[in-house]
Design a protein around this motif. Structure first.
Motif, PDB file in Angstrom:
ATOM      1  N   CYS A  52       0.849  -1.211   0.000  1.00  0.00           N
ATOM      2  CA  CYS A  52       0.000   0.000   0.000  1.00  0.00           C
ATOM      3  C   CYS A  52       0.879   1.253   0.000  1.00  0.00           C
ATOM      4  CB  CYS A  52      -0.906   0.020   1.233  1.00  0.00           C
ATOM      5  SG  CYS A  52      -2.281  -1.127   1.145  1.00  0.00           S
ATOM      6  N   ALA A  91      -5.219   2.484  -2.131  1.00  0.00           N
ATOM      7  CA  ALA A  91      -4.152   1.960  -1.272  1.00  0.00           C
ATOM      8  C   ALA A  91      -4.119   2.737   0.041  1.00  0.00           C
ATOM      9  CB  ALA A  91      -2.804   2.078  -1.987  1.00  0.00           C
ATOM     10  N   ARG A 112      -6.972   1.616   2.199  1.00  0.00           N
ATOM     11  CA  ARG A 112      -6.708   0.304   2.782  1.00  0.00           C
ATOM     12  C   ARG A 112      -5.695   0.413   3.937  1.00  0.00           C
ATOM     13  NH1 ARG A 112      -8.298  -4.328   4.588  1.00  0.00           N
ATOM     14  NH2 ARG A 112      -6.852  -6.046   4.323  1.00  0.00           N
ATOM     15  N   LEU A 113      -4.665   1.203   3.714  1.00  0.00           N
ATOM     16  CA  LEU A 113      -3.647   1.386   4.739  1.00  0.00           C
ATOM     17  C   LEU A 113      -4.258   2.041   5.985  1.00  0.00           C
ATOM     18  CD1 LEU A 113      -0.565   0.980   5.153  1.00  0.00           C
ATOM     19  CD2 LEU A 113      -0.269   3.382   4.554  1.00  0.00           C
TER      20      LEU A 113
END
Lengths: 200, 254
Positions: free
Chosen positions: A23, A35, A38-39
């Protein structure tokens, strides 16, 4: 029980760390918002929990988390994997920012570290299940490692990490000689590094 | 607390740098309880993401470099606009006094000081790096400053002024005010009446003068309250050479 890899990490832990690194790399290379999202999902519970613990104020903890995540977005390309894991980078960045805020508070207002019972020790149920399970293993390992330390060593490490106290400040707080405090922190960290080798 | 003072780093612990140690320190974060931040925080963050322009990627030094350049320009502008010294008596002839005490070339003149010269004397004063004047014919004058604005109160005698264009500078007499708007000029006070000669340029006039300002490409005098071209000997007491000399003395370019 998750199958362990050669370095002792479970495959889930390895996959999680790999995903975080991926990510970060996508953010740095492509400014990938997915990304980043998600991180954020992967990291924010840990970072927010850390900020809440240090600052004992949710509003300030939110500000710190926002600052840190924006820093990640803008400076992902500055992360150097050779110097440490992405998780350590963000954790230490968060801790540092929180301790800066803590120091800015006037001495008179500086709070005493909250007693353990004052903290909400119950993890949020809504933390994502899979990651939570994996993180729970790490968290359990850390707590087990900490509990295996002599009480004085554990308290010294927590004072240094969560309150940002120096050796001298810990000595002043506990009334112990400075040399004793230094030895406790040194032994405690060496033991911790040894016990948590599989997670580092 | 700097990193060096952080009791958890290897240096503070008298241990060799170790990745395992750093990672173990970071893992202490797990001793805190994980918490979910409010959902709206993520929404705010995602909405606030600003893509970094392609040309800026890898050039983060541009921002501090631009800030440093801007600061340098501002400092330079402030330096050029800040007077670097107070008034000073550059040259004197005959009897010259400052606040009643005899003064010679090189003497400092304080703001508010009264300068007097004998009827045959002359005092050349560099007000600052933007203006200077020559006081003569039994002249008596006082200097004052209000911020960047300079003014000379002329009680008697003649005052020939050389002024850098753009400088807020005025000569004030009992009944009038003559402001430099880009010229050299002479103001004479005789019998409580002021006479002014404009020397190639533009003057602002106040008080008893009949016009608010005057521009001229040649020497031309006017008298309060009436404009009398050529009266009172416009060229008397000054000339282009006198102006050039004054400019040289006070350090102004021609």
């Amino acid at each position: 029980m998750n199958p362990e890899t050669n370095d002792g990490r479970t495959s889930k832990q390895q996959a999680l760390m790999s995903e975080e690194a991926d990510c970060l790399s996508r953010i740095a290379r492509e400014r990938d918002e997915d990304a980043f999202s998600r991180l954020y999902d992967l990291q924010s519970p840990l970072l927010f929990g850390l900020a809440c613990r240090i600052l004992a104020r949710k509003d300030e903890a939110e500000e710190v988390l926002q600052e840190i995540m924006l820093k990640v977005w803008h400076e992902a390309d500055r992360y150097d994997a050779a110097r440490g894991s992405a998780r350590a980078w963000r954790v230490m960045m968060t801790r540092s920012r929180c301790l800066d805020r803590l120091r800015r508070r006037s001495t008179a207002l500086r709070r005493e570290p909250p007693a353990p019972e004052n903290l909400d020790q119950t993890p949020d149920d809504s933390v994502m299940a899979v990651e939570e399970m994996t993180r729970a293993e790490e968290r359990a390992a850390v707590r087990q490692a900490l509990n295996s330390l002599p009480e004085a060593q554990r308290r010294a490490l927590e004072a240094a990490f969560f309150e940002g106290l120096t050796h001298a400040e810990i000595a002043a707080k506990t009334g112990d000689p400075l040399g004793t405090v230094k030895t406790r922190v040194r032994l405690g960290m060496m033991k911790l590094a040894e016990l948590l080798k599989a997670y580092t | 607390m700097t990193d060096d003072k952080d009791p958890l780093n290897a240096k503070s612990l008298d241990l060799p740098p170790s990745r395992e140690l750093d990672e173990a320190a970071a893992l202490l974060a797990y001793a805190a309880v994980e918490r979910n931040p409010p959902a709206e925080l993520k929404d705010r963050l995602m909405a606030g993401l600003r893509p970094v322009p392609t040309w800026y990627q890898g050039k983060r030094w541009l921002r501090p470099a631009a800030a440093a350049a801007l600061a340098s320009v501002l400092l330079f502008v402030m330096w050029t606009r800040t007077p670097r010294s107070g008034p000073i008596l550059i040259a004197s002839q005959g009897a010259v006094t400052v606040d009643g005490r005899a003064a010679a070339a090189g003497a400092r003149v304080s703001w508010g000081s009264v300068i007097e010269v004998s009827s045959d004397g002359e005092a050349v004063v560099r007000v600052d790096d933007r203006a200077g004047f020559s006081l003569s014919r039994g002249g008596r004058a006082a200097l004052s400053r209000d911020g960047a604005a300079l003014s000379v109160r002329l009680f008697s005698g003649w005052l020939l002024s050389a002024v850098k264009t753009g400088t807020a500078y005025a000569v004030v007499t009992e009944h009038s005010r003559v402001s430099a708007l880009g010229t050299d000029f002479i103001v004479k006070v005789r019998d409580a009446r002021a006479y002014v000669c404009i020397c190639h340029g533009h003057l602002g006039l106040g008080g008893d003068f009949p016009e608010p300002e005057i521009a001229s490409q040649a020497h031309g005098s006017l008298t309060e309250p009436l404009y009398k071209p050529g009266s009172e000997g416009a060229m008397e007491g000054h000339s282009d050479d006198a102006i050039a000399r004054l400019r040289d003395l006070v350090g102004l370019q021609h």
